[in-house]
Motif scaffolding. Structure first.
Motif, PDB file in Angstrom:
ATOM      1  N   LEU A  94       0.818  -1.215   0.000  1.00  0.00           N
ATOM      2  CA  LEU A  94       0.000   0.000   0.000  1.00  0.00           C
ATOM      3  C   LEU A  94       0.851   1.264   0.000  1.00  0.00           C
ATOM      4  CD1 LEU A  94      -2.808  -0.999   2.536  1.00  0.00           C
ATOM      5  CD2 LEU A  94      -2.760  -1.261   0.052  1.00  0.00           C
ATOM      6  N   GLY A  95       1.927   1.263   0.802  1.00  0.00           N
ATOM      7  CA  GLY A  95       2.786   2.442   0.867  1.00  0.00           C
ATOM      8  C   GLY A  95       3.420   2.770  -0.467  1.00  0.00           C
ATOM      9  N   ALA A  96       3.927   1.728  -1.138  1.00  0.00           N
ATOM     10  CA  ALA A  96       4.576   1.943  -2.440  1.00  0.00           C
ATOM     11  C   ALA A  96       3.586   2.425  -3.490  1.00  0.00           C
ATOM     12  CB  ALA A  96       5.249   0.645  -2.890  1.00  0.00           C
ATOM     13  N   VAL A  97       2.402   1.826  -3.510  1.00  0.00           N
ATOM     14  CA  VAL A  97       1.389   2.213  -4.505  1.00  0.00           C
ATOM     15  C   VAL A  97       0.939   3.651  -4.289  1.00  0.00           C
ATOM     16  CG1 VAL A  97      -0.967   1.786  -5.283  1.00  0.00           C
ATOM     17  CG2 VAL A  97       0.574  -0.140  -4.904  1.00  0.00           C
ATOM     18  N   LEU A  98       0.656   4.012  -3.032  1.00  0.00           N
ATOM     19  CA  LEU A  98       0.187   5.371  -2.742  1.00  0.00           C
ATOM     20  C   LEU A  98       1.270   6.401  -3.046  1.00  0.00           C
ATOM     21  CD1 LEU A  98      -2.177   7.016  -1.605  1.00  0.00           C
ATOM     22  CD2 LEU A  98      -1.159   6.760   0.668  1.00  0.00           C
ATOM     23  N   ALA A  99       2.511   6.087  -2.675  1.00  0.00           N
ATOM     24  CA  ALA A  99       3.609   7.034  -2.896  1.00  0.00           C
ATOM     25  C   ALA A  99       3.868   7.263  -4.377  1.00  0.00           C
ATOM     26  CB  ALA A  99       4.880   6.526  -2.213  1.00  0.00           C
TER      27      ALA A  99
END
Length: 364
Positions: free
Chosen positions: A157-162
């Motif tokens: 989730l962190g990578a996708v959102l960033a």
């Protein structure tokens, strides 16, 4: 009397279930805040044309806070309580995220990144103290759920959102969104677990708080720390070097390299969620099986050049590391019963990130 007992049991079961859900939700959000902030920091460094040693310096500075404050955070939890320490750590991270994009130089980015990493130990140790002290109540077979939620938030989730927000809105709004996520951590903590549940008070261990050197005199402490260090090192090492191997030596497309990382990560999370009961019922066999899976996967990855085989071995590595992680989390809970949960959480906080930090230094 029977009806009253039944009602009390149902109430206790409901409270435990609510605590578990709050803990898993907060772990997911904590992982999101870490993964998101790390990726936007890297993207910001790339935007500044940072290369080579500069990128390595950013990677190391993201973990340095854990190495500096891991043991201190445990003392703070003993002295002030997990709730206070978690809120202060999250507020510090929120403030640093608000300031970072306002000074657009690489030196400032490096300084702010190191400063932001100081927020991680108070947050990690406080929430892990609560987790380890409550593991007996929520069920040892569910130990992996907490780590699985953290991995999902941080890795996926962190990578996708960033990678979605940073290109669209730039560094200022991206970092301010990170600050918002840190603030949301505080809200979820207070609503999910902070109101009704805190770490069990451990006065006998608080009174004789051990130094770091004394902590590692315990055989169990050495064992769980070395295992945690090894698990996190292998996870980080695989995620970094498998991409280079796939692109440079096997000449696979970038998409295939990304899928190899995803296959290992998904297998790791799947095992954390599904294999808890097996690991608890058969700890010795599970440890042996996990070790054999890891060794077999590494040998297979080193000798294979076929894409389908690479996916299989990457998944096998994730399953093996996931099995070992479940056993080790319960090892930390057992250690906490001996030396105090906040001290066990401090060792966990120091051992895991040390593995990731070593990988970053090695990659540099």
């Amino acid at each position: 009397m029977t009806g009253h007992a039944t009602g009390s049991h149902a109430s206790s079961l409901s409270a435990t279930r609510g605590f578990l859900h709050g803990l898993v939700g907060l772990s997911l959000l904590m992982g999101l805040s870490i993964g998101y902030s790390r990726v936007i920091t890297t993207l910001y460094a790339v935007k500044m044309d940072a290369q080579g040693w500069m990128l390595a310096a950013v990677a190391v500075s993201q973990s340095i806070g854990m190495l500096i404050l891991a043991t201190s955070a445990g003392r703070w939890v003993d002295a002030h309580g997990a709730c206070t320490v978690f809120i202060v750590g999250s507020a510090w991270g929120m403030g640093i995220c608000l300031l970072t994009p306002l000074v657009p130089t690489f030196a400032a980015l490096l300084l702010f990144t190191a400063a932001a990493s100081l927020a991680m130990p108070p947050r990690f140790v406080s929430i892990n103290t609560i987790f380890l002290s409550g593991l007996q109540d929520i069920g040892k077979q569910r130990a992996g759920w907490f780590r699985a939620a953290h991995v999902i938030g941080m890795t996926f989730l962190g990578a996708v959102l960033a990678t979605t927000l940073f290109p669209m809105y730039g560094p200022v709004l991206a970092f301010w969104a990170a600050a918002l996520i840190f603030g949301l951590n505080i809200v979820v903590f207070l609503l999910g677990i902070g109101r009704n549940r805190t770490a069990k008070r451990d006065d006998q261990h608080t009174a004789r708080r051990s130094s770091l050197r004394q902590l590692f005199k315990s055989t169990l402490a050495k064992q769980v720390a070395i295992r945690e260090f090894s698990i996190q090192s292998l996870n980080a090492y695989f995620a970094f070097y498998i991409v280079i191997i796939a692109l440079r030596y096997l000449h696979l497309p970038a998409r295939s390299a990304g899928f190899l990382v995803a296959a290992q990560g998904l297998a790791f999370v799947f095992t954390l969620v599904m294999a808890g009961k097996i690991a608890i019922l058969h700890p010795r066999g599970s440890r042996t099986l996990g070790g054999l899976m890891v060794v077999g996967a590494l040998i297979g990855l080193a000798s294979s050049s076929v894409t389908a085989e690479m996916y299989s071995y990457a998944s096998l590595l994730g399953c093996g590391l996931g099995l070992l992680q479940i056993i080790n989390l319960n090892g930390f809970a057992l250690l906490g019963e001996t030396i105090g949960f906040s001290q066990a959480a401090s060792i966990n906080a120091l051992a895991g990130p040390s593995g990731g930090c070593l990988e970053a230094c090695w990659a540099a």
